[in-house]
Design an enzyme around this catalytic site. Structure first.
Site, PDB file in Angstrom:
ATOM      1  N   CYS A   1       0.857  -1.185   0.000  1.00 10.26           N
ATOM      2  CA  CYS A   1       0.000   0.000   0.000  1.00 10.26           C
ATOM      3  C   CYS A   1       0.897   1.240   0.000  1.00 10.26           C
ATOM      4  O   CYS A   1       2.125   1.124   0.145  1.00 10.26           O
ATOM      5  CB  CYS A   1      -0.861   0.001   1.251  1.00 10.26           C
ATOM      6  SG  CYS A   1       0.166   0.043   2.733  1.00 10.26           S
TER       7      CYS A   1
ATOM      8  N   HIS B   1      -1.356  -5.285  18.794  1.00  8.42           N
ATOM      9  CA  HIS B   1      -0.752  -4.794  17.547  1.00  8.42           C
ATOM     10  C   HIS B   1      -0.064  -3.444  17.785  1.00  8.42           C
ATOM     11  O   HIS B   1      -0.599  -2.579  18.479  1.00  8.42           O
ATOM     12  CB  HIS B   1      -1.849  -4.641  16.477  1.00  8.42           C
ATOM     13  CG  HIS B   1      -1.302  -4.484  15.096  1.00  8.42           C
ATOM     14  ND1 HIS B   1      -0.812  -3.292  14.638  1.00  8.42           N
ATOM     15  CD2 HIS B   1      -1.147  -5.373  14.089  1.00  8.42           C
ATOM     16  CE1 HIS B   1      -0.396  -3.454  13.388  1.00  8.42           C
ATOM     17  NE2 HIS B   1      -0.583  -4.716  13.033  1.00  8.42           N
TER      18      HIS B   1
ATOM     19  N   GLU C   1       0.257  -0.851  16.015  1.00  8.51           N
ATOM     20  CA  GLU C   1      -0.507   0.345  15.622  1.00  8.51           C
ATOM     21  C   GLU C   1      -1.460   0.757  16.744  1.00  8.51           C
ATOM     22  O   GLU C   1      -1.581   1.947  17.075  1.00  8.51           O
ATOM     23  CB  GLU C   1      -1.298   0.073  14.336  1.00  8.51           C
ATOM     24  CG  GLU C   1      -2.092   1.293  13.886  1.00  8.51           C
ATOM     25  CD  GLU C   1      -3.026   1.001  12.737  1.00  8.51           C
ATOM     26  OE1 GLU C   1      -2.670   0.206  11.835  1.00  8.51           O
ATOM     27  OE2 GLU C   1      -4.128   1.577  12.712  1.00  8.51           O
TER      28      GLU C   1
ATOM     29  N   THR D   1      -6.533   0.896  11.445  1.00 12.00           N
ATOM     30  CA  THR D   1      -6.737   1.199  10.020  1.00 12.00           C
ATOM     31  C   THR D   1      -7.069  -0.035   9.176  1.00 12.00           C
ATOM     32  O   THR D   1      -7.607   0.098   8.087  1.00 12.00           O
ATOM     33  CB  THR D   1      -5.481   1.859   9.430  1.00 12.00           C
ATOM     34  OG1 THR D   1      -4.358   1.011   9.695  1.00 12.00           O
ATOM     35  CG2 THR D   1      -5.234   3.225  10.017  1.00 12.00           C
TER      36      THR D   1
ATOM     37  N   ASN E   1      -3.548  -7.086   8.228  1.00 12.33           N
ATOM     38  CA  ASN E   1      -4.418  -6.884   7.059  1.00 12.33           C
ATOM     39  C   ASN E   1      -4.458  -8.140   6.195  1.00 12.33           C
ATOM     40  O   ASN E   1      -5.468  -8.429   5.554  1.00 12.33           O
ATOM     41  CB  ASN E   1      -4.007  -5.634   6.283  1.00 12.33           C
ATOM     42  CG  ASN E   1      -2.729  -5.796   5.518  1.00 12.33           C
ATOM     43  OD1 ASN E   1      -2.745  -6.308   4.415  1.00 12.33           O
ATOM     44  ND2 ASN E   1      -1.607  -5.369   6.089  1.00 12.33           N
TER      45      ASN E   1
HETATM   46  S1  SF4 Z   1      -2.890   2.750   7.087  1.00 12.58           S
HETATM   47 FE1  SF4 Z   1      -1.654   0.902   6.908  1.00 12.58          FE
HETATM   48  S2  SF4 Z   1      -2.627  -0.234   5.216  1.00 12.58           S
HETATM   49 FE2  SF4 Z   1      -3.344   1.898   5.074  1.00 12.58          FE
HETATM   50  S3  SF4 Z   1      -1.946   2.925   3.642  1.00 12.58           S
HETATM   51 FE3  SF4 Z   1      -1.194   3.250   5.741  1.00 12.58          FE
HETATM   52  S4  SF4 Z   1       0.290   1.618   6.102  1.00 12.58           S
HETATM   53 FE4  SF4 Z   1      -0.976   1.017   4.346  1.00 12.58          FE
END
Ligand code: SF4
Length: 283
Positions: free
Chosen positions: A13, A129, A131, A167, A225
């Site tokens: 991504c 996680h 994040e 996310t 993801n």
């Molecule tokens: S939030 Fe995570 S999955 Fe979405 S663009 Fe950013 S790094 Fe990629």
């Protein structure tokens, strides 16, 4: 010979590509390996093969900020770091290349804003996680992490609640959690912080349903993801073979299957996807 059907969105991504490209640029622009060590706190992405490639180029990986030597150049991965870690690094005068994905940054900012306005924060995601741990680091007041509707239903009633998502979550689940919180909150604010890249890869997997005999999913075992893509493929009736690289191919799985879908998580580099496709095409 097998027919390969690629998911129309697969692999790196925007946020992961941006982080990996920046690390590669930093490693390549050094005039010697000794000049300016390049460090990442934690695995820069959830893909061991790509991490091994970066380490072979000279990237050093610290388990935490304390392990980064003074004067090093330190990369913050796309998942971000808690506010205290960022402040600690700045206080030490480190050269920071902050590759926190802008979508993750938005979730951090929303969590911080609502928390400072007196809202209790509910985060949808995996509490372990990085994040989610980074987002929690921007919350000053109460915060709960829920992974499913049942956990949301168990939360107590509170006057003001802000719901924010990791996310990589599915929009349907965010909507379900929001519904569960309506009777629990005098005032409920819902922030859809799910990123488009995630939704696009999930929709691309759904579009494979009915067109293939099975899906080979390429991605790291720790990739949240990628795990979601596996769940979606299975929920849509597809047989899934989840592998990290072409070496893990289980040939028995391919028996009786002629049309093979290929999907990949947002942290899977193109070179790994290409290796898998080439290996299947040679059978
Ligand atoms: S939030 Fe995570 S999955 Fe979405 S663009 Fe950013 S790094 Fe990629």
């Amino acid at each position: 010979m097998k027919e390969i059907v690629m998911a129309d969105r697969a692999g790196f991504c925007f946020g992961v590509k941006r982080a990996v490209d920046a690390i590669v640029d930093a490693l390549e622009s050094r005039s010697s390996a000794k000049e300016g060590e390049v460090w990442s706190i934690g695995m820069p992405i959830h893909n061991p093969q790509e991490v091994a490639r970066l380490e072979a180029m000279g990237l050093k990986i610290a388990r935490n900020a304390d392990e980064v030597p003074n004067g090093a150049r330190v990369f913050i991965r796309a998942h971000g770091e808690p506010r205290a870690v960022m402040e600690g690094l700045r206080g030490r005068g480190e050269t920071i290349a902050d590759m926190t994905c802008p979508h993750v940054r938005r979730a951090q900012e929303r969590a911080g804003e609502f928390s400072s306005r007196g809202y209790d924060i509910v985060l949808l995601g995996d509490a372990r996680h990085p994040e989610i741990q980074a987002i929690m680091g921007y919350v000053d007041g109460p915060v709960d992490v829920v992974a499913n509707v049942a956990e949301a239903e168990n939360l107590p009633k509170r006057p003001r609640v802000a719901l924010i998502s990791q996310t990589t979550q599915q929009e349907e689940l965010l909507a379900g959690i929001a519904s569960a919180l309506v009777p629990k909150a005098g005032e409920l604010c819902v922030c859809n912080t799910i990123c488009k890249a995630t939704v696009e890869r999930q929709d691309a997997v759904r579009r494979l349903a009915g067109r293939v005999d099975g899906v080979v999913l390429v991605g790291g075992r720790e990739s949240a993801n990628t795990a979601k893509l596996r769940d979606i493929a299975k929920a849509n009736g597809m047989d899934v073979l989840w592998i990290e690289s072409a070496e893990e191919m289980e040939w028995g799985w391919f028996e009786g299957k002629m049309k093979i879908g290929i999907a990949a998580g947002a942290s899977t580099p193109q070179w790994l996807i290409t290796e898998v496709c080439n290996k299947i095409a040679r059978t």
